[in-house]
Design a protein around this motif. Sequence first.
Motif, PDB file in Angstrom:
ATOM      1  N   THR A  33      64.078 -32.403 100.784  1.00  0.00           N
ATOM      2  CA  THR A  33      63.271 -32.960 101.881  1.00  0.00           C
ATOM      3  C   THR A  33      61.792 -32.664 101.648  1.00  0.00           C
ATOM      4  OG1 THR A  33      65.101 -32.720 103.431  1.00  0.00           O
ATOM      5  CG2 THR A  33      62.906 -32.936 104.383  1.00  0.00           C
ATOM      6  N   VAL A  38      56.271 -34.939  99.804  1.00  0.00           N
ATOM      7  CA  VAL A  38      55.016 -34.971  99.033  1.00  0.00           C
ATOM      8  C   VAL A  38      55.201 -35.738  97.717  1.00  0.00           C
ATOM      9  CG1 VAL A  38      54.140 -32.843 100.065  1.00  0.00           C
ATOM     10  CG2 VAL A  38      55.452 -32.708  97.936  1.00  0.00           C
ATOM     11  N   ASN A  40      57.086 -35.246  95.184  1.00  0.00           N
ATOM     12  CA  ASN A  40      57.058 -34.342  94.030  1.00  0.00           C
ATOM     13  C   ASN A  40      58.266 -34.638  93.137  1.00  0.00           C
ATOM     14  OD1 ASN A  40      57.080 -32.260  92.193  1.00  0.00           O
ATOM     15  ND2 ASN A  40      56.794 -30.622  93.693  1.00  0.00           N
ATOM     16  N   THR A  63      55.859 -22.846  96.629  1.00  0.00           N
ATOM     17  CA  THR A  63      55.060 -22.896  97.858  1.00  0.00           C
ATOM     18  C   THR A  63      55.924 -23.016  99.113  1.00  0.00           C
ATOM     19  OG1 THR A  63      54.789 -25.286  97.577  1.00  0.00           O
ATOM     20  CG2 THR A  63      52.998 -23.874  96.781  1.00  0.00           C
ATOM     21  N   VAL A  67      58.678 -21.398 104.374  1.00  0.00           N
ATOM     22  CA  VAL A  67      59.538 -22.360 105.098  1.00  0.00           C
ATOM     23  C   VAL A  67      60.838 -21.693 105.540  1.00  0.00           C
ATOM     24  CG1 VAL A  67      60.895 -24.482 104.831  1.00  0.00           C
ATOM     25  CG2 VAL A  67      58.559 -24.370 103.915  1.00  0.00           C
ATOM     26  N   ASN A 105      43.914 -17.977 102.985  1.00  0.00           N
ATOM     27  CA  ASN A 105      45.145 -17.269 102.660  1.00  0.00           C
ATOM     28  C   ASN A 105      45.495 -17.485 101.200  1.00  0.00           C
ATOM     29  OD1 ASN A 105      46.216 -19.995 103.347  1.00  0.00           O
ATOM     30  ND2 ASN A 105      48.177 -19.007 102.967  1.00  0.00           N
TER      31      ASN A 105
ATOM     32  N   LEU B  34      56.828 -36.214 108.624  1.00  0.00           N
ATOM     33  CA  LEU B  34      57.785 -35.816 107.588  1.00  0.00           C
ATOM     34  C   LEU B  34      57.388 -34.466 106.987  1.00  0.00           C
ATOM     35  CD1 LEU B  34      60.219 -36.589 105.785  1.00  0.00           C
ATOM     36  CD2 LEU B  34      58.632 -37.876 104.356  1.00  0.00           C
ATOM     37  N   GLY B  35      56.097 -34.289 106.747  1.00  0.00           N
ATOM     38  CA  GLY B  35      55.623 -33.030 106.171  1.00  0.00           C
ATOM     39  C   GLY B  35      55.817 -31.861 107.114  1.00  0.00           C
ATOM     40  N   LEU B  37      58.103 -31.585 109.534  1.00  0.00           N
ATOM     41  CA  LEU B  37      59.525 -31.253 109.679  1.00  0.00           C
ATOM     42  C   LEU B  37      60.064 -30.652 108.385  1.00  0.00           C
ATOM     43  CD1 LEU B  37      60.940 -34.127 111.884  1.00  0.00           C
ATOM     44  CD2 LEU B  37      59.757 -32.029 112.529  1.00  0.00           C
ATOM     45  N   ALA B  38      59.592 -31.117 107.225  1.00  0.00           N
ATOM     46  CA  ALA B  38      60.019 -30.531 105.954  1.00  0.00           C
ATOM     47  C   ALA B  38      59.630 -29.057 105.899  1.00  0.00           C
ATOM     48  CB  ALA B  38      59.396 -31.286 104.785  1.00  0.00           C
ATOM     49  N   ALA B  39      58.498 -28.715 106.505  1.00  0.00           N
ATOM     50  CA  ALA B  39      58.028 -27.326 106.510  1.00  0.00           C
ATOM     51  C   ALA B  39      58.565 -26.553 107.716  1.00  0.00           C
ATOM     52  CB  ALA B  39      56.502 -27.282 106.511  1.00  0.00           C
ATOM     53  N   ARG B  40      59.430 -27.185 108.528  1.00  0.00           N
ATOM     54  CA  ARG B  40      60.003 -26.561 109.728  1.00  0.00           C
ATOM     55  C   ARG B  40      58.905 -26.135 110.701  1.00  0.00           C
ATOM     56  NH1 ARG B  40      65.153 -25.143 109.683  1.00  0.00           N
ATOM     57  NH2 ARG B  40      64.768 -23.293 110.953  1.00  0.00           N
ATOM     58  N   TRP B  42      57.413 -27.040 113.967  1.00  0.00           N
ATOM     59  CA  TRP B  42      57.760 -27.891 115.115  1.00  0.00           C
ATOM     60  C   TRP B  42      56.604 -28.012 116.099  1.00  0.00           C
ATOM     61  CZ3 TRP B  42      61.833 -28.751 112.404  1.00  0.00           C
ATOM     62  CH2 TRP B  42      62.640 -27.714 111.918  1.00  0.00           C
ATOM     63  N   PRO B  66      51.328 -25.571 105.630  1.00  0.00           N
ATOM     64  CA  PRO B  66      52.353 -25.356 104.593  1.00  0.00           C
ATOM     65  C   PRO B  66      52.664 -26.626 103.801  1.00  0.00           C
ATOM     66  CG  PRO B  66      53.038 -24.359 106.668  1.00  0.00           C
ATOM     67  CD  PRO B  66      51.810 -25.179 106.964  1.00  0.00           C
ATOM     68  N   ASN B  67      52.616 -27.772 104.467  1.00  0.00           N
ATOM     69  CA  ASN B  67      52.882 -29.007 103.732  1.00  0.00           C
ATOM     70  C   ASN B  67      51.741 -29.335 102.778  1.00  0.00           C
ATOM     71  OD1 ASN B  67      53.112 -32.457 104.044  1.00  0.00           O
ATOM     72  ND2 ASN B  67      54.848 -31.261 103.354  1.00  0.00           N
ATOM     73  N   ALA B  69      50.175 -27.104 101.158  1.00  0.00           N
ATOM     74  CA  ALA B  69      50.481 -26.261  99.988  1.00  0.00           C
ATOM     75  C   ALA B  69      51.448 -26.986  99.062  1.00  0.00           C
ATOM     76  CB  ALA B  69      51.052 -24.922 100.438  1.00  0.00           C
ATOM     77  N   ALA B  70      52.425 -27.673  99.643  1.00  0.00           N
ATOM     78  CA  ALA B  70      53.388 -28.425  98.826  1.00  0.00           C
ATOM     79  C   ALA B  70      52.693 -29.574  98.085  1.00  0.00           C
ATOM     80  CB  ALA B  70      54.523 -28.951  99.701  1.00  0.00           C
ATOM     81  N   TRP B  71      51.706 -30.210  98.751  1.00  0.00           N
ATOM     82  CA  TRP B  71      50.930 -31.260  98.073  1.00  0.00           C
ATOM     83  C   TRP B  71      50.138 -30.678  96.896  1.00  0.00           C
ATOM     84  CZ3 TRP B  71      51.184 -36.368  98.151  1.00  0.00           C
ATOM     85  CH2 TRP B  71      51.717 -37.016  99.267  1.00  0.00           C
ATOM     86  N   GLU B  73      50.837 -27.996  95.184  1.00  0.00           N
ATOM     87  CA  GLU B  73      51.775 -27.646  94.108  1.00  0.00           C
ATOM     88  C   GLU B  73      52.127 -28.889  93.293  1.00  0.00           C
ATOM     89  OE1 GLU B  73      55.394 -25.616  95.262  1.00  0.00           O
ATOM     90  OE2 GLU B  73      56.309 -25.976  93.313  1.00  0.00           O
ATOM     91  N   ARG B  74      52.440 -29.980  94.003  1.00  0.00           N
ATOM     92  CA  ARG B  74      52.779 -31.225  93.297  1.00  0.00           C
ATOM     93  C   ARG B  74      51.624 -31.683  92.408  1.00  0.00           C
ATOM     94  NH1 ARG B  74      52.631 -37.468  95.074  1.00  0.00           N
ATOM     95  NH2 ARG B  74      52.233 -38.103  92.918  1.00  0.00           N
ATOM     96  N   PHE B  91      43.938 -20.710  99.579  1.00  0.00           N
ATOM     97  CA  PHE B  91      43.578 -21.899 100.344  1.00  0.00           C
ATOM     98  C   PHE B  91      42.456 -21.582 101.325  1.00  0.00           C
ATOM     99  CE2 PHE B  91      48.096 -22.129  99.395  1.00  0.00           C
ATOM    100  CZ  PHE B  91      48.174 -23.350  98.754  1.00  0.00           C
TER     101      PHE B  91
END
Lengths: 172, 162
Positions: A33, A38, A40, A63, A67, A105, B34-35, B37-40, B42, B66-67, B69-71, B73-74, B91
């Motif tokens: 998910t 993103v 990826n 990263t 979560v 951070n 989507l980002g 919820l993917a990162a939980r 809420w 957090p999302n 951060a995922a971007w 990383e990608r 960050f």
Amino acid sequence: MSAISVDDIDRLIGVEQYEEEGEFPVEQGYIWTTCSSVENGNPLFWDEQVAEVVTGGPIAPPTMVSVWFRPHHWAPGRTTRGLPLQVHFDLKEGLGLPEAVMSDNTIVFYEPVRPGDRLRTRQILRSVSDEKTTKLGTGRFWVIDVEYHNQRGDLVAVESYTGFGYRRAEAA
Amino acid sequence: MSTPATTHLLHGDVAVGDQLPDLAYPVTSTTVVLGALAARDWRPMHHDKDFAVNRNGTRDIFLNTPNQAAWFERFVTDWTGPYGRLQRMTFRMLGSIFPGDTMVFRGVVTDTGVDETGCGWVAIDIAVSVDDDPKTTCKARVALPVDADDNPWDRKGDRWQP
């Protein structure tokens, strides 16, 4: 959850607080998910053969480490729970600083996180500055580390947060 | 190598000043929700426009940290391929990214080295911008193989010093 006053600071620097285990094990579905959100396409997360050769089996995107600790939006029987980064809120309350921002951070990555892992986290206050005045107001900077370990006791990541708790300039 | 054909950047391929390939992405409400919820995550400012506008005072819902951060990383591993192993990321949040924005990731190599254990690394400055206005910056360090037989993911304990 208890407020941290000025007198408590020296006693709490370097002390591990709020150790807890994630509510659920690291799972493949959430990995997909997140990668999907993103776009990826790293084959480590989609191709078992690549994961086997490169990382000795599937891993989670590094990263994603925080979560695995965000609580369910609802859970049966739950009444109260600690906030993520509870030490930050303890400092705000105990030092009487109603506003706060996170200035930056850092995440440092160690052992890879794998599906099925049960991760644990703990928070450690590293430093609190003397009172300083910025354009936001007067308050203190602090650094809080969040350490993550897996069920084998391996360190998997450390997040360091720099926060600034303050009173607004006009109210000071 | 026995791995399937894929990007496999080596430490020796990289020099200070090299630019990573830009990544431009048109953000929609779906991207943000989507980002989150993917990162939980809420919290309502990442899915409820009325809350974001009336309680947060922002013009819309916005991408959560957090999302992002995922971007980032990608963005890094699109460049390195799967053998790139992130060591650290710092960050700094400067502004928000909203639906309707086209966010653009740009990165440049600022330093390279090999640590005392023989692990090759490169340091990268990255920014995600909207209309050339940086919204979040990220200083990243990623380990890369020093030759075709090296694999940073094999490193553990004292041999991994991120």
